[in-house]
Design an enzyme around this catalytic site. Structure first.
Site, PDB file in Angstrom:
ATOM      1  N   MET A  18       0.811  -1.297  -0.004  1.00 32.74           N
ATOM      2  CA  MET A  18       0.050   0.033  -0.010  1.00 32.74           C
ATOM      3  C   MET A  18       0.778   1.208   0.059  1.00 32.74           C
ATOM      4  O   MET A  18       0.357   2.402  -0.509  1.00 32.74           O
ATOM      5  CB  MET A  18      -0.858  -0.002   1.475  1.00 32.74           C
ATOM      6  CG  MET A  18      -2.189  -0.734   1.035  1.00 32.74           C
ATOM      7  SD  MET A  18      -3.241  -0.681   2.450  1.00 32.74           S
ATOM      8  CE  MET A  18      -2.658  -2.115   3.160  1.00 32.74           C
ATOM      9  N   ASP A  60      14.479   3.064   9.813  1.00 35.96           N
ATOM     10  CA  ASP A  60      13.423   2.182  10.524  1.00 35.96           C
ATOM     11  C   ASP A  60      12.556   2.924  11.345  1.00 35.96           C
ATOM     12  O   ASP A  60      13.114   3.790  12.310  1.00 35.96           O
ATOM     13  CB  ASP A  60      14.448   1.344  11.191  1.00 35.96           C
ATOM     14  CG  ASP A  60      13.861   0.400  12.436  1.00 35.96           C
ATOM     15  OD1 ASP A  60      12.529   0.210  12.386  1.00 35.96           O
ATOM     16  OD2 ASP A  60      14.383  -0.552  12.685  1.00 35.96           O
ATOM     17  N   VAL A  61      11.033   2.785  11.265  1.00 35.43           N
ATOM     18  CA  VAL A  61      10.388   3.739  11.885  1.00 35.43           C
ATOM     19  C   VAL A  61      10.430   3.557  13.404  1.00 35.43           C
ATOM     20  O   VAL A  61      10.038   4.517  14.133  1.00 35.43           O
ATOM     21  CB  VAL A  61       8.599   3.430  11.574  1.00 35.43           C
ATOM     22  CG1 VAL A  61       8.651   3.727  10.090  1.00 35.43           C
ATOM     23  CG2 VAL A  61       8.406   2.060  11.645  1.00 35.43           C
ATOM     24  N   TYR A 155      -0.565  -7.845  17.032  1.00 39.58           N
ATOM     25  CA  TYR A 155      -1.030  -6.985  16.043  1.00 39.58           C
ATOM     26  C   TYR A 155      -2.386  -6.112  16.540  1.00 39.58           C
ATOM     27  O   TYR A 155      -2.352  -4.868  16.243  1.00 39.58           O
ATOM     28  CB  TYR A 155      -1.156  -7.638  14.955  1.00 39.58           C
ATOM     29  CG  TYR A 155      -1.526  -7.078  13.375  1.00 39.58           C
ATOM     30  CD1 TYR A 155      -0.413  -6.255  12.717  1.00 39.58           C
ATOM     31  CD2 TYR A 155      -2.863  -6.823  12.813  1.00 39.58           C
ATOM     32  CE1 TYR A 155      -0.574  -5.635  11.407  1.00 39.58           C
ATOM     33  CE2 TYR A 155      -3.024  -6.348  11.874  1.00 39.58           C
ATOM     34  CZ  TYR A 155      -2.049  -5.673  11.085  1.00 39.58           C
ATOM     35  OH  TYR A 155      -2.195  -5.103   9.809  1.00 39.58           O
ATOM     36  N   LYS A 159      -2.902  -2.132  16.521  1.00 39.16           N
ATOM     37  CA  LYS A 159      -3.538  -1.233  15.742  1.00 39.16           C
ATOM     38  C   LYS A 159      -4.722  -0.565  16.527  1.00 39.16           C
ATOM     39  O   LYS A 159      -4.999   0.577  16.008  1.00 39.16           O
ATOM     40  CB  LYS A 159      -4.270  -2.378  14.777  1.00 39.16           C
ATOM     41  CG  LYS A 159      -3.033  -2.816  13.841  1.00 39.16           C
ATOM     42  CD  LYS A 159      -2.292  -1.662  12.918  1.00 39.16           C
ATOM     43  CE  LYS A 159      -1.445  -2.177  11.871  1.00 39.16           C
ATOM     44  NZ  LYS A 159      -0.747  -1.043  11.183  1.00 39.16           N
ATOM     45  N   VAL A 188      -6.123  -6.610   1.887  1.00 33.78           N
ATOM     46  CA  VAL A 188      -5.700  -5.932   0.907  1.00 33.78           C
ATOM     47  C   VAL A 188      -4.589  -6.642   0.092  1.00 33.78           C
ATOM     48  O   VAL A 188      -3.659  -7.195   0.888  1.00 33.78           O
ATOM     49  CB  VAL A 188      -5.049  -4.405   1.172  1.00 33.78           C
ATOM     50  CG1 VAL A 188      -4.879  -3.771  -0.199  1.00 33.78           C
ATOM     51  CG2 VAL A 188      -5.977  -3.500   1.947  1.00 33.78           C
TER      52      VAL A 188
HETATM   53  N1  LIG Z   1      -2.477  -5.716   3.577  1.00 35.41           N
HETATM   54  C1  LIG Z   1      -3.565  -5.946   4.438  1.00 35.41           C
HETATM   55  O1  LIG Z   1      -4.524  -6.529   4.112  1.00 35.41           O
HETATM   56  C2  LIG Z   1      -3.646  -4.679   5.509  1.00 35.41           C
HETATM   57  C3  LIG Z   1      -4.830  -4.619   6.209  1.00 35.41           C
HETATM   58  C4  LIG Z   1      -5.030  -3.668   7.336  1.00 35.41           C
HETATM   59  C5  LIG Z   1      -3.889  -2.825   7.593  1.00 35.41           C
HETATM   60  N2  LIG Z   1      -2.684  -3.260   7.021  1.00 35.41           N
HETATM   61  C6  LIG Z   1      -1.436  -2.254   7.338  1.00 35.41           C
HETATM   62  O2  LIG Z   1      -1.288  -1.358   6.120  1.00 35.41           O
HETATM   63  C7  LIG Z   1       0.169  -1.223   6.394  1.00 35.41           C
HETATM   64  C8  LIG Z   1       0.560  -1.438   4.994  1.00 35.41           C
HETATM   65  O3  LIG Z   1       0.701  -2.847   4.773  1.00 35.41           O
HETATM   66  P1  LIG Z   1       0.847  -3.515   3.452  1.00 35.41           P
HETATM   67  O4  LIG Z   1       0.096  -4.836   3.369  1.00 35.41           O
HETATM   68  O5  LIG Z   1       1.090  -2.738   2.415  1.00 35.41           O
HETATM   69  O6  LIG Z   1       2.481  -4.256   4.128  1.00 35.41           O
HETATM   70  P2  LIG Z   1       3.560  -4.766   3.219  1.00 35.41           P
HETATM   71  O7  LIG Z   1       4.498  -5.885   4.236  1.00 35.41           O
HETATM   72  O8  LIG Z   1       3.275  -5.432   1.715  1.00 35.41           O
HETATM   73  O9  LIG Z   1       4.388  -3.534   2.978  1.00 35.41           O
HETATM   74  C9  LIG Z   1       4.935  -2.862   4.317  1.00 35.41           C
HETATM   75  C10 LIG Z   1       6.307  -1.961   3.938  1.00 35.41           C
HETATM   76  O10 LIG Z   1       6.597  -1.386   5.377  1.00 35.41           O
HETATM   77  C11 LIG Z   1       8.000  -1.697   5.486  1.00 35.41           C
HETATM   78  N3  LIG Z   1       8.475  -1.905   6.846  1.00 35.41           N
HETATM   79  C12 LIG Z   1       8.345  -3.010   7.683  1.00 35.41           C
HETATM   80  N4  LIG Z   1       8.852  -2.660   9.091  1.00 35.41           N
HETATM   81  C13 LIG Z   1       9.421  -1.415   8.628  1.00 35.41           C
HETATM   82  C14 LIG Z   1      10.296  -0.589   9.568  1.00 35.41           C
HETATM   83  N5  LIG Z   1      10.432  -0.913  10.929  1.00 35.41           N
HETATM   84  N6  LIG Z   1      10.815   0.510   9.398  1.00 35.41           N
HETATM   85  C15 LIG Z   1      10.113   0.979   8.232  1.00 35.41           C
HETATM   86  N7  LIG Z   1       9.583   0.178   7.190  1.00 35.41           N
HETATM   87  C16 LIG Z   1       9.418  -0.929   7.520  1.00 35.41           C
HETATM   88  C17 LIG Z   1       8.520  -3.064   4.697  1.00 35.41           C
HETATM   89  O11 LIG Z   1       9.767  -3.256   4.336  1.00 35.41           O
HETATM   90  C18 LIG Z   1       7.430  -2.934   3.527  1.00 35.41           C
HETATM   91  O12 LIG Z   1       8.210  -2.361   2.546  1.00 35.41           O
HETATM   92  C19 LIG Z   1       0.727  -1.898   7.509  1.00 35.41           C
HETATM   93  O13 LIG Z   1       0.757  -0.888   8.456  1.00 35.41           O
HETATM   94  C20 LIG Z   1      -0.359  -2.642   7.869  1.00 35.41           C
HETATM   95  O14 LIG Z   1      -0.310  -3.060   9.120  1.00 35.41           O
HETATM   96  C21 LIG Z   1      -2.534  -3.807   6.003  1.00 35.41           C
END
Ligand SMILES: NC(=O)c1ccc[n+]([C@@H]2O[C@H](COP(=O)([O-])OP(=O)(O)OC[C@H]3O[C@@H](n4cnc5c(N)ncnc54)[C@H](O)[C@@H]3O)[C@@H](O)[C@H]2O)c1
Length: 248
Positions: A18, A60-61, A155, A159, A188
């Site tokens: 995302m 790193d966040v 998690y 959240k 997603v």
């Molecule tokens: N995919 C889903 O269904 C879904 C649903 C609800 C919420 N979310 C949330 O949406 C957000 C994005 O999720 P996504 O599905 O795109 O995940 P993803 O794993 O595809 O991408 C996440 C990105 O965050 C980066 N990341 C991880 N840890 C990090 C850190 N410590 N510092 C900096 N970068 C870091 C990773 O390298 C990766 O590029 C997340 O917060 C996730 O919890 C995802």
């Protein structure tokens, strides 16, 4: 007219999923973006694709010093930050609560909760000085309800914390023109979710009234809207975008 003209945005976790979709949407709407992630190879490639409107900072966040570097890089290249999208997150192990290790719990909290706190703390001084800004924190439907069949206490806790911290900042800084909202996606189709469900929507889609996982670029328009001045009276709220999953 581009809806994010004049916006200087930080988007964390931008190297895949995302975050990448949000970055493309923000630039298409006129924003300048600072992309951050642990994955420098993919992040640099995305910044190159987006051209002069984007830079990438490896970050790193959960690292406070790293946030100072991000703010400095943004200011040096584009100017003071007025939008923050706290998107980076990890899912952590799906394990029964009695089997979840303290180390795994703390790791998820460090990225999903501490990272969001540090991000807001890092950008607030510039937003206060400018008299405004928009913070969009990516939570989850796991910050709205518990998900049947996927035990993931760390998690869920992180959240829900994002949702609460967002409200706190919204009420603390609303009078200074700063808005904060949380976004709560359902399933997603990103690398995170494909890895977690071991499929691209098959069985899990049965729980979604729309009948499928979302694509990342179906979430980005909500994030663009909340970042934009069109959302000028919207703050402190959770915005669910889940194909109807939490309606039943
Ligand atoms: N995919 C889903 O269904 C879904 C649903 C609800 C919420 N979310 C949330 O949406 C957000 C994005 O999720 P996504 O599905 O795109 O995940 P993803 O794993 O595809 O991408 C996440 C990105 O965050 C980066 N990341 C991880 N840890 C990090 C850190 N410590 N510092 C900096 N970068 C870091 C990773 O390298 C990766 O590029 C997340 O917060 C996730 O919890 C995802």
């Amino acid at each position: 007219m581009a809806r994010l003209n004049g916006k200087i945005a930080v988007i964390t976790g931008a190297s895949q999923g995302m975050g990448t979709a949000h970055a493309r949407a923000f630039v298409a709407e006129g924003a300048k973006v600072v992309l951050t992630d642990l994955n420098a190879t993919a992040g640099e490639a995305l910044a190159e694709e987006l051209g002069a409107a984007a830079i990438f900072v490896e970050h790193d966040v959960a690292d406070a010093a790293g946030w100072a570097r991000v703010v400095a890089a943004a200011e040096a290249r584009f100017g003071p930050i007025n939008v923050l999208v706290n998107n980076a997150g990890i899912i952590g192990p799906v394990a029964k609560t009695e089997e979840l290790s303290q180390a795994d719990f703390l790791k998820v909290c460090a990225v999903n909760q501490l990272g969001v706190f540090l991000g807001m703390q890092a950008v607030l001084p510039a937003m206060v000085a400018q008299g405004g800004g928009s913070i969009v924190n990516i939570s989850s439907i796991s910050g709205i309800v518990a998900i049947v069949g996927t035990p993931n206490l760390a998690y869920a806790g992180s959240k829900f914390a994002v949702r609460g911290m967002t409200k706190q900042v919204a009420v603390e800084y609303g009078s200074q023109g700063i808005r904060a909202n949380s976004v709560h996606p359902g399933y997603v189709k990103t690398p995170m979710m494909v890895a977690a469900t071991d499929e691209d929507g098959g069985g899990a889609s049965a729980a979604i009234p729309i009948g499928r996982f979302a694509e990342s670029d179906e979430i980005s328009p909500l994030v663009v809207f909340l970042a934009s001045d069109e959302a000028s009276f919207i703050t402190g709220m959770e915005h669910v975008i889940d194909g109807g999953m939490t309606a039943c």
